[in-house]
Design a protein around this motif. Structure first.
Motif, PDB file in Angstrom:
ATOM      1  N   PHE A 294      -7.213   3.883  -4.731  1.00 21.51           N
ATOM      2  CA  PHE A 294      -6.082   2.905  -5.009  1.00 21.51           C
ATOM      3  C   PHE A 294      -5.386   2.410  -3.385  1.00 21.51           C
ATOM      4  O   PHE A 294      -5.627   3.004  -2.403  1.00 21.51           O
ATOM      5  CB  PHE A 294      -5.090   4.135  -5.399  1.00 21.51           C
ATOM      6  N   THR A 295      -6.573   1.342  -3.046  1.00 23.04           N
ATOM      7  CA  THR A 295      -6.681   0.391  -2.021  1.00 23.04           C
ATOM      8  C   THR A 295      -5.857  -1.030  -2.040  1.00 23.04           C
ATOM      9  O   THR A 295      -6.202  -1.233  -2.983  1.00 23.04           O
ATOM     10  CB  THR A 295      -7.884   0.769  -1.335  1.00 23.04           C
ATOM     11  N   GLN A 296      -5.386  -1.071  -1.098  1.00 24.22           N
ATOM     12  CA  GLN A 296      -5.813  -2.554  -1.093  1.00 24.22           C
ATOM     13  C   GLN A 296      -6.668  -3.888  -1.024  1.00 24.22           C
ATOM     14  O   GLN A 296      -6.553  -4.933  -0.801  1.00 24.22           O
ATOM     15  CB  GLN A 296      -3.647  -3.156  -0.851  1.00 24.22           C
ATOM     16  N   THR A 297      -7.726  -3.307  -0.066  1.00 23.97           N
ATOM     17  CA  THR A 297      -8.489  -3.299   0.378  1.00 23.97           C
ATOM     18  C   THR A 297      -9.287  -3.994  -0.684  1.00 23.97           C
ATOM     19  O   THR A 297      -8.823  -3.304  -1.796  1.00 23.97           O
ATOM     20  CB  THR A 297      -9.534  -2.483   0.908  1.00 23.97           C
TER      21      THR A 297
ATOM     22  N   THR B 292     -16.224   3.831   2.349  1.00 24.77           N
ATOM     23  CA  THR B 292     -16.760   3.068   3.074  1.00 24.77           C
ATOM     24  C   THR B 292     -16.264   1.613   2.637  1.00 24.77           C
ATOM     25  O   THR B 292     -16.595   1.087   1.675  1.00 24.77           O
ATOM     26  CB  THR B 292     -18.339   2.462   2.648  1.00 24.77           C
ATOM     27  N   GLY B 293     -15.808   0.568   4.157  1.00 22.56           N
ATOM     28  CA  GLY B 293     -15.774  -0.938   3.387  1.00 22.56           C
ATOM     29  C   GLY B 293     -14.144  -0.896   2.750  1.00 22.56           C
ATOM     30  O   GLY B 293     -13.508  -2.494   2.097  1.00 22.56           O
ATOM     31  N   ARG B 294     -13.503   0.315   2.837  1.00 24.67           N
ATOM     32  CA  ARG B 294     -11.586  -0.199   2.359  1.00 24.67           C
ATOM     33  C   ARG B 294     -11.110   1.046   2.856  1.00 24.67           C
ATOM     34  O   ARG B 294     -11.253   2.199   3.397  1.00 24.67           O
ATOM     35  CB  ARG B 294     -11.714   0.471   0.149  1.00 24.67           C
ATOM     36  N   ILE B 295      -9.623   0.853   2.995  1.00 17.55           N
ATOM     37  CA  ILE B 295      -9.394   1.453   3.354  1.00 17.55           C
ATOM     38  C   ILE B 295      -7.906   2.668   2.824  1.00 17.55           C
ATOM     39  O   ILE B 295      -7.945   1.737   1.248  1.00 17.55           O
ATOM     40  CB  ILE B 295      -7.247   0.851   4.322  1.00 17.55           C
TER      41      ILE B 295
ATOM     42  N   GLY C 158       1.213  -2.470  -6.852  1.00 16.29           N
ATOM     43  CA  GLY C 158      -0.451  -3.623  -7.052  1.00 16.29           C
ATOM     44  C   GLY C 158      -0.603  -2.870  -7.986  1.00 16.29           C
ATOM     45  O   GLY C 158      -2.023  -2.447  -8.440  1.00 16.29           O
ATOM     46  N   MET C 159       0.104  -3.841  -9.138  1.00 15.84           N
ATOM     47  CA  MET C 159      -0.766  -3.175 -10.702  1.00 15.84           C
ATOM     48  C   MET C 159      -1.835  -3.513 -11.167  1.00 15.84           C
ATOM     49  O   MET C 159      -1.984  -2.853 -12.213  1.00 15.84           O
ATOM     50  CB  MET C 159       0.372  -4.188 -11.563  1.00 15.84           C
ATOM     51  N   PRO C 160      -2.497  -4.731 -10.634  1.00 19.98           N
ATOM     52  CA  PRO C 160      -3.470  -5.223 -11.298  1.00 19.98           C
ATOM     53  C   PRO C 160      -4.803  -3.939 -11.103  1.00 19.98           C
ATOM     54  O   PRO C 160      -5.807  -3.378 -11.978  1.00 19.98           O
ATOM     55  CB  PRO C 160      -4.783  -6.628 -10.234  1.00 19.98           C
ATOM     56  N   ARG C 161      -4.639  -3.062  -9.687  1.00 17.45           N
ATOM     57  CA  ARG C 161      -5.494  -1.744  -9.488  1.00 17.45           C
ATOM     58  C   ARG C 161      -5.310  -0.631 -10.493  1.00 17.45           C
ATOM     59  O   ARG C 161      -6.128   0.660 -11.300  1.00 17.45           O
ATOM     60  CB  ARG C 161      -5.817  -1.630  -8.246  1.00 17.45           C
ATOM     61  N   PHE C 162      -3.785  -0.728 -10.742  1.00 17.44           N
ATOM     62  CA  PHE C 162      -3.290   0.561 -11.688  1.00 17.44           C
ATOM     63  C   PHE C 162      -4.061   0.360 -12.946  1.00 17.44           C
ATOM     64  O   PHE C 162      -4.039   0.964 -14.009  1.00 17.44           O
ATOM     65  CB  PHE C 162      -1.962   0.564 -11.789  1.00 17.44           C
ATOM     66  N   VAL C 163      -3.407  -1.304 -13.433  1.00 20.47           N
ATOM     67  CA  VAL C 163      -4.524  -1.975 -14.893  1.00 20.47           C
ATOM     68  C   VAL C 163      -5.894  -1.710 -14.860  1.00 20.47           C
ATOM     69  O   VAL C 163      -6.384  -0.460 -15.690  1.00 20.47           O
ATOM     70  CB  VAL C 163      -4.635  -3.160 -14.747  1.00 20.47           C
ATOM     71  N   GLN C 164      -6.513  -1.984 -13.605  1.00 16.95           N
ATOM     72  CA  GLN C 164      -8.041  -1.274 -14.028  1.00 16.95           C
ATOM     73  C   GLN C 164      -8.101   0.707 -13.788  1.00 16.95           C
ATOM     74  O   GLN C 164      -9.329   0.353 -14.586  1.00 16.95           O
ATOM     75  CB  GLN C 164      -8.522  -1.890 -12.254  1.00 16.95           C
TER      76      GLN C 164
ATOM     77  N   ARG D  59      -0.858   4.492   2.912  1.00 17.89           N
ATOM     78  CA  ARG D  59      -1.633   2.973   3.114  1.00 17.89           C
ATOM     79  C   ARG D  59      -1.158   2.652   2.163  1.00 17.89           C
ATOM     80  O   ARG D  59      -1.478   1.163   2.217  1.00 17.89           O
ATOM     81  CB  ARG D  59      -3.179   3.099   3.321  1.00 17.89           C
ATOM     82  N   PHE D  60      -1.364   2.531   0.576  1.00 19.92           N
ATOM     83  CA  PHE D  60      -1.788   2.224  -0.196  1.00 19.92           C
ATOM     84  C   PHE D  60      -0.008   1.373  -0.311  1.00 19.92           C
ATOM     85  O   PHE D  60       0.149  -0.144  -0.495  1.00 19.92           O
ATOM     86  CB  PHE D  60      -1.541   2.210  -1.521  1.00 19.92           C
ATOM     87  N   LEU D  61       1.131   2.376  -0.074  1.00 15.18           N
ATOM     88  CA  LEU D  61       2.325   1.730   0.003  1.00 15.18           C
ATOM     89  C   LEU D  61       3.168   2.745   0.905  1.00 15.18           C
ATOM     90  O   LEU D  61       3.232   3.851   0.483  1.00 15.18           O
ATOM     91  CB  LEU D  61       3.247   1.210  -1.141  1.00 15.18           C
TER      92      LEU D  61
END
Ligand code: NZQ
Ligand code: ZN
Length: 387
Positions: A204-207, A258-261, A300-306, A370-372
């Protein structure tokens, strides 16, 4: 994708009978060892005898620090520091789970530090050195065997806090899945949930543009989801235990963020629960994580849908994003219940009396996650959602 440096020097020695190598590996680190362990599971399984024999065969001397309890305490760490100084210990061996390893880590950076070791947990000092640490792991859960962090509870004020530094990454971790076959079902489930939570904190990242690590995280989550019920049904099955054990290490050795927050809000919110009520960390996460998801998903709905579609197999045609996400969270909750864990605070007898106090403590040094980013009021709302 974010820039990153990835470094993890922990040598992993995995498989049957590998515990016999512990003396040889420790000899590379020192000659006077502090042997740290918990409440006795390693004596019952025979692992203690093998370890002691292996150390002795290599001519190493050792002093013992037994009695580490789950949600490990500062008092025992201080005793360990005292023992190390008195016996001029030059290397530390942890045999057990996250609590034992975290105690060993804190002793390791406490010994060369002249001040109060709690300073590191309040960001009043930076860890610059530590005695070398070796690990023999007996429970796949915390990932401490190759992580750069540790979590300790200070008795006074029941403060459970983390410290981090690459100096505390163990030099080696011996992992024989056969020793995890003695884990009670509840500990197996708690451990698996902690592993799942370590993956979800990173997922669950915003990156954006992190598809490769998304896919690795999904594979690891599916592995834990599939194999944990199998381990509960066949506790003695080596191959099933091996899948969970290796996934547990990779889940928390930082490769997968790696590469993500990553977020870590649920962990912070849970740590207040296990500090105050002394519950198993994995059980606390089974309660907190779904509540956190319900509270933050709109950021961040798209990530939760994914997550719902790829990890829990919700059909994209299920409905609107909101319905897909709700169904994904529901499936996570049903899964956690199916492996025998609580998903509400009320199930374990926790009421709202300390919500405000825990929320204040969790956010004392700044917003949580960090996500929210969450403030005290948000954290309190999440405890209420978990009731
Ligand atoms: O003390 P013994 O007798 O060994 O019994 C332990 C303990 O009661 C038992 N156990 C371990 N291996 C066993 C076994 N029982 C039978 N057979 C075996 N093979 O399991 C119980 C739990 O042990 P513990 O070490 O507390 O478990 P875990 O590995 O889940 O560690 C939890 C701690 O790690 C922290 C948690 O907050 C908690 O304090 N974490 C540490 C992290 C890190 N350092 O990177 C990250 C995590 O997110 C986590 O916060
Ligand atoms: Zn955890």
């Amino acid at each position: 994708m974010e820039n990153f440096t990835y470094y993890n020097p922990a040598r992993i020695i995995f498989g049957r009978d590998t515990e016999a190598q512990v003396g040889r590996e420790m000899k590379k680190l020192g000659s006077r060892v502090l042997l740290v362990y918990g409440g006795g599971s390693i004596k019952r399984s025979g692992l203690y005898d093998t370890v002691v024999r292996s150390l002795t065969n290599e001519g190493l001397s050792y002093v013992e620090l037994p009695g580490v309890q789950p949600n490990p305490r500062l008092g025992l760490v201080q005793e360990g520091v005292r023992l190390c100084r008195e016996h001029q210990v030059d290397a530390i061996l942890a045999v057990g789970g996250g609590s034992t390893i975290d105690t060993a880590k804190t002793v390791a950076f406490g010994v060369p530090y002249e001040g109060d070791v709690w300073d590191f947990f309040e960001a009043k000092a930076e860890i610059r050195e530590a005695l070398p640490i070796g690990v023999v792991l007996t429970i796949p859960a915390a990932g401490s065997e190759s992580s750069d962090s540790c979590v300790i509870t200070k008795e006074e004020g029941l403060l459970k806090r983390a410290a981090a530094s690459e100096h505390m990454i163990p030099r080696f971790a011996i992992m024989n899945p056969a020793f995890t076959c003695t884990l009670p079902a509840y500990q197996t489930a708690c451990g698996a949930t902690d592993i799942l939570a370590h993956l979800m904190e990173r997922y669950f990242t915003q990156t954006t543009h992190v598809d490769f690590t998304d896919r690795l995280l999904e594979a690891a989550m599916r592995t834990i989801i599939n194999y944990t019920p199998m381990a509960l049904e066949n506790p003695e099955n080596y191959d099933i235990r091996a899948e969970i054990m290796w996934a547990g290490t990779v889940a928390h050795n930082n490769l997968l963020n790696t590469g993500r927050i990553s977020d870590w809000g649920s962990h912070g919110i849970e740590h207040e629960l296990s500090a105050l009520y002394d519950i198993a960390h994995g059980a606390g996460l089974a309660i907190v994580f779904p509540a956190w998801m319900k509270y933050v998903c709109h950021a961040g709905m798209p990530r939760f849908v994914q997550f719902a579609v790829r990890v829990f197999g919700v059909d994209l045609a299920f409905g609107e994003p909101e319905q897909i996400v709700t169904q994904g969270i529901r499936r996570l909750e049903s899964y956690l219940q199916s492996i025998g864990l609580p998903i509400r605070l009320s199930e374990i007898g926790i009421d709202e009396s300390h919500f405000a106090e825990m929320a204040e403590k969790a956010t004392k040094s700044g917003p949580m996650g960090r996500f929210l980013p969450l403030y005290a009021q948000d954290v309190e709302s999440i405890y209420r959602l978990a009731l």
